[in-house]
Design an enzyme around this catalytic site. Sequence first.
Site, PDB file in Angstrom:
ATOM      1  N   GLU A  27       0.745  -1.286  -0.221  1.00  0.00           N
ATOM      2  CA  GLU A  27       0.039   0.052  -0.075  1.00  0.00           C
ATOM      3  C   GLU A  27       0.841   1.157  -0.095  1.00  0.00           C
ATOM      4  O   GLU A  27       2.000   1.111   0.248  1.00  0.00           O
ATOM      5  CB  GLU A  27      -1.017   0.091   1.097  1.00  0.00           C
ATOM      6  N   LYS A  50      -4.222  -1.653  14.305  1.00  0.00           N
ATOM      7  CA  LYS A  50      -3.318  -0.695  14.794  1.00  0.00           C
ATOM      8  C   LYS A  50      -4.024  -0.648  16.263  1.00  0.00           C
ATOM      9  O   LYS A  50      -5.193  -0.502  16.421  1.00  0.00           O
ATOM     10  CB  LYS A  50      -3.433   0.636  14.318  1.00  0.00           C
TER      11      LYS A  50
HETATM   12  N1  PSU Z   1      -0.618   0.866   8.584  1.00  0.00           N
HETATM   13  C1  PSU Z   1       0.468   1.676   8.968  1.00  0.00           C
HETATM   14  N2  PSU Z   1       0.546   2.928   8.890  1.00  0.00           N
HETATM   15  C2  PSU Z   1      -0.632   3.534   8.056  1.00  0.00           C
HETATM   16  C3  PSU Z   1      -1.635   2.698   7.510  1.00  0.00           C
HETATM   17  C4  PSU Z   1      -1.504   1.399   8.020  1.00  0.00           C
HETATM   18  O1  PSU Z   1       1.473   0.883   9.678  1.00  0.00           O
HETATM   19  O2  PSU Z   1      -0.585   4.698   7.884  1.00  0.00           O
HETATM   20  C5  PSU Z   1      -2.961   3.337   6.945  1.00  0.00           C
HETATM   21  C6  PSU Z   1      -3.475   2.436   5.966  1.00  0.00           C
HETATM   22  O3  PSU Z   1      -3.440   2.594   4.708  1.00  0.00           O
HETATM   23  C7  PSU Z   1      -4.841   2.062   6.578  1.00  0.00           C
HETATM   24  C8  PSU Z   1      -5.292   3.586   6.977  1.00  0.00           C
HETATM   25  O4  PSU Z   1      -5.796   1.383   5.437  1.00  0.00           O
HETATM   26  O5  PSU Z   1      -4.049   3.717   7.501  1.00  0.00           O
HETATM   27  C9  PSU Z   1      -6.374   3.365   7.835  1.00  0.00           C
HETATM   28  O6  PSU Z   1      -6.946   4.667   7.596  1.00  0.00           O
HETATM   29  P1  PSU Z   1      -8.462   4.770   8.293  1.00  0.00           P
HETATM   30  O7  PSU Z   1      -8.516   4.268   9.762  1.00  0.00           O
HETATM   31  O8  PSU Z   1      -9.013   6.182   7.985  1.00  0.00           O
HETATM   32  O9  PSU Z   1      -9.425   3.780   7.380  1.00  0.00           O
END
Ligand code: PSU
Length: 312
Positions: free
Chosen positions: A34, A168
Amino acid sequence: MEIKMTLETARPYIDVHAPVAAALAAGKPVVALESTIITHGMPYPDNSAMAANVEKIIADEGAVPATIAVIGGRIKIGLSDGERESLAMTGGAMKLSRADIAYAVAEGRTGGTTVAATMIAAHLAGIKVFATGGIGGVHKGAEKSFDISADLDELARTPVIVVSAGAKAILDIEKTLEVLETRGVPVVAYSSDIVPAFWSRKSPYSAPLRLDSPGNIARLYQTRAALGLDGGMLVANPVPESDEIPADKMAGYIEAAQKAAEAQNISGKAVTPFLLAKILELTNGASLKTNIALVENNARLAAKVAIALAKA
Ligand code: PSU
Ligand code: MN
């Protein structure tokens, strides 16, 4: 080189980097990566070094890396070194999920793809395995904010294996696991009975499922497909012990970051990048070091899974 797209109408919008196209055409293992982690997850130049290094790890394992992003309205499946480096330096990149990837394409914009958008693009190109850091999930306080990542819905509908270090730890892991179960997403802890918590090897929750080898993960993917079960699966791979920050140590930092987000009225898409940046600051960079280590660890496992799938 022409590859088989899962949806032919998508072809005019997609550029497949030559080495990725060659690998896909030959049935060789490919691992998607990603790019929101590059544009919004880590500061420059660490993001750039991480992105290059993760590609190298996948290549060293014997698979072909395909970092996915939208650049100038083109969906890129695999980036050149120059494209990757300039994306890492771009200040105004969008954060693209299912809701806005087509907007970026239609308007000629540039953005990092989240887990959800990367799954969509990977699937269009016929890539089955994807490595990331941590998925988005149910945020703490979601009962009020309704903030639930589109990553969870995408896992329920798009047939890609996502190799992560779990959700996370800034999220409500328990509620995230509940939503994944409701939506029919297998959550497989790798060689562990416990769901990892991103920076930490252990969350308080036991693993819904456990597998101990890349071959078993590949077999589960194929079995699901054979049974006509839609959607992807989540592999939760604990960060190596030498790189982890134990959960009790992280808890204070996460709480402080959450308080700061509330005080500054951070909402929507900005929440995850804000919390990650705040925790980096609070831990004096230790969280970033762990974040990089766990992405690398996931890339290694994802390459092994892609190789097992290609053989099967
Ligand atoms: N994992 C990481 N750092 C990030 C992300 C994931 O170590 O920045 C990103 C991923 O792209 C994930 C996103 O899909 O954060 C999720 O964002 P949200 O909670 O706004 O859906
Ligand atoms: Mn959100």
